[in-house]
Design an enzyme around this catalytic site. Structure first.
Site, PDB file in Angstrom:
ATOM      1  N   ASP A 171      -5.035  -1.555  -0.739  1.00 15.31           N
ATOM      2  CA  ASP A 171      -4.776  -0.147  -1.031  1.00 15.31           C
ATOM      3  C   ASP A 171      -5.058   0.194  -2.495  1.00 15.31           C
ATOM      4  O   ASP A 171      -5.277  -0.699  -3.327  1.00 15.31           O
ATOM      5  CB  ASP A 171      -3.318   0.221  -0.671  1.00 15.31           C
ATOM      6  CG  ASP A 171      -2.309  -0.846  -1.110  1.00 15.31           C
ATOM      7  OD1 ASP A 171      -2.635  -1.662  -2.001  1.00 15.31           O
ATOM      8  OD2 ASP A 171      -1.199  -0.872  -0.561  1.00 15.31           O
ATOM      9  N   ASN A 204      10.879  -0.791   3.073  1.00 16.35           N
ATOM     10  CA  ASN A 204      11.002  -0.033   4.323  1.00 16.35           C
ATOM     11  C   ASN A 204      10.077  -0.604   5.405  1.00 16.35           C
ATOM     12  O   ASN A 204       9.861   0.028   6.423  1.00 16.35           O
ATOM     13  CB  ASN A 204      10.695   1.454   4.076  1.00 16.35           C
ATOM     14  CG  ASN A 204       9.277   1.669   3.552  1.00 16.35           C
ATOM     15  OD1 ASN A 204       8.494   0.721   3.448  1.00 16.35           O
ATOM     16  ND2 ASN A 204       8.946   2.894   3.220  1.00 16.35           N
ATOM     17  N   HIS A 217       6.855  -1.380   4.991  1.00 15.30           N
ATOM     18  CA  HIS A 217       5.438  -1.047   4.912  1.00 15.30           C
ATOM     19  C   HIS A 217       4.585  -2.260   4.557  1.00 15.30           C
ATOM     20  O   HIS A 217       5.031  -3.175   3.878  1.00 15.30           O
ATOM     21  CB  HIS A 217       5.163   0.156   3.994  1.00 15.30           C
ATOM     22  CG  HIS A 217       5.273  -0.066   2.525  1.00 15.30           C
ATOM     23  ND1 HIS A 217       5.928   0.803   1.693  1.00 15.30           N
ATOM     24  CD2 HIS A 217       4.781  -1.043   1.713  1.00 15.30           C
ATOM     25  CE1 HIS A 217       5.830   0.369   0.449  1.00 15.30           C
ATOM     26  NE2 HIS A 217       5.147  -0.752   0.432  1.00 15.30           N
ATOM     27  N   GLU A 219       3.296   3.508   5.769  1.00 15.18           N
ATOM     28  CA  GLU A 219       4.728   3.801   5.770  1.00 15.18           C
ATOM     29  C   GLU A 219       5.250   3.876   7.210  1.00 15.18           C
ATOM     30  O   GLU A 219       4.461   3.988   8.154  1.00 15.18           O
ATOM     31  CB  GLU A 219       4.967   5.147   5.063  1.00 15.18           C
ATOM     32  CG  GLU A 219       4.455   5.204   3.618  1.00 15.18           C
ATOM     33  CD  GLU A 219       5.352   4.474   2.614  1.00 15.18           C
ATOM     34  OE1 GLU A 219       6.105   3.561   3.002  1.00 15.18           O
ATOM     35  OE2 GLU A 219       5.292   4.820   1.412  1.00 15.18           O
TER      36      GLU A 219
HETATM   37  C1  GLP Z   1       3.509  -1.683  -2.773  1.00 11.59           C
HETATM   38  C2  GLP Z   1       2.133  -2.099  -2.272  1.00 11.59           C
HETATM   39  C3  GLP Z   1       2.255  -2.966  -1.082  1.00 11.59           C
HETATM   40  C4  GLP Z   1       3.223  -4.069  -1.430  1.00 11.59           C
HETATM   41  C5  GLP Z   1       4.605  -3.496  -1.479  1.00 11.59           C
HETATM   42  C6  GLP Z   1       5.697  -4.487  -1.850  1.00 11.59           C
HETATM   43  O1  GLP Z   1       3.876  -0.407  -2.445  1.00 11.59           O
HETATM   44  N1  GLP Z   1       1.253  -1.028  -1.994  1.00 11.59           N
HETATM   45  O2  GLP Z   1       0.974  -3.475  -0.718  1.00 11.59           O
HETATM   46  O3  GLP Z   1       3.182  -5.084  -0.485  1.00 11.59           O
HETATM   47  O4  GLP Z   1       4.630  -2.431  -2.374  1.00 11.59           O
HETATM   48  O5  GLP Z   1       5.765  -4.610  -3.215  1.00 11.59           O
HETATM   49  P1  GLP Z   1       6.598  -5.678  -4.022  1.00 11.59           P
HETATM   50  O6  GLP Z   1       5.902  -6.962  -3.797  1.00 11.59           O
HETATM   51  O7  GLP Z   1       6.492  -5.206  -5.434  1.00 11.59           O
HETATM   52  O8  GLP Z   1       7.969  -5.644  -3.488  1.00 11.59           O
END
Ligand code: GLP
Length: 254
Positions: free
Chosen positions: A67, A148, A150, A155
């Protein structure tokens, strides 16, 4: 889904780094799906360190990030392209032309799709990115997990058959990602691979570390697949490994 518990975040990162490197060693032109966020930072550090100690050739490797934010320049300090350069691309001999992220940068899109209005250009960009991925299945996709549920920026509520698309980020996601943005608010939109795009990968590894992920990990483990938990789409794939650290696993019997 195969579940693996590593006692610490460090050992989780080591395991993920070795999986990534094994894929590259086995196939010089491996196609990788890659995550950002705080979870994979130590994995990338280990990949970089191991490559420095014992050269691993990334020259033929092609990478596709999950992303990217919409509306910020690609070289902005908080863009996912910058994240990837700092943490991986600048430390291995990958050809930058073979490192792909969807682009939400107005300047890039204007060059790529001259004269096309921004939102229409975003739609064309999603299509372009999806087509590149569909040319040949990715060999390994590594995912982080949002609180959440995702994956990428898909989402809750995202259709299981979704392809690369523009998303309006949840307030909770914008809040979770705020520490990465020092000079401006977190963008309201992003481009993400869809859930079906992710499922096309030959092998998938989901990483979750820390207490903040415990509740969603429990739900992912216990509840039947539903769009309320985007990561639960992974039940539809036959080669998924979920690697959690002890803090994220909590008292889950694994
Ligand atoms: C972000 C990214 C995701 C990632 C998620 C978890 O929003 N776009 O691809 O997996 O958050 O992030 P973290 O590893 O900082 O908890």
């Amino acid at each position: 889904m195969n579940w693996v518990v590593e006692e610490t975040y460090e050992s989780l990162s080591e395991r993920a780094a070795r999986l990534l490197l094994a894929t590259v060693r086995n196939k010089r032109d491996a196609r990788l799906g890659l995550p950002t966020g705080s979870t994979p930072t130590l994995m990338y550090e280990r990949v970089s360190e191991i490559c420095e100690e014992r050269y691993v050739c990334f020259a033929g490797v092609e990478t596709f990030n999950l992303d990217e934010y919409v509306g910020i320049p690609k070289d902005h300090p908080s863009s996912y392209r910058t994240y990837m350069r700092r943490r991986l691309f600048d430390h291995v001999d990958v050809d930058l032309d073979r490192t792909h992220l969807p682009s939400g940068d107005p300047e890039v899109l204007d060059e790529r799709f001259p004269g096309v209005p921004f939102d229409k250009a975003l739609a064309l960009e999603c299509h372009r990115y999806e087509s590149m991925i569909r040319e040949d299945p990715l060999d390994l996709t590594i995912l982080g997990l949002g609180r959440n549920g995702h994956i990428g920026f898909n989402e809750p509520g995202t259709a299981f058959d979704s392809v690369t698309h523009v998303v309006v980020l949840d307030e909770s996601t914008r809040k979770a990602n705020a520490p990465w943005f020092l000079d401006r608010p977190v963008p309201e939109r992003a481009i993400t691979m869809g859930l079906d795009t992710i499922l096309q990968s030959r092998k998938i590894v989901l990483l979750a570390a820390g207490e903040a992920k415990r509740a969603i990990i429990r739900r992912l483990h216990d509840e039947p697949p539903s769009t309320a938990i985007p990561a639960s789409v992974l039940e539809r794939h036959d080669d998924v490994t979920v690697i959690v650290d002890r803090e994220a696993a909590g008292d889950l019997a694994l």
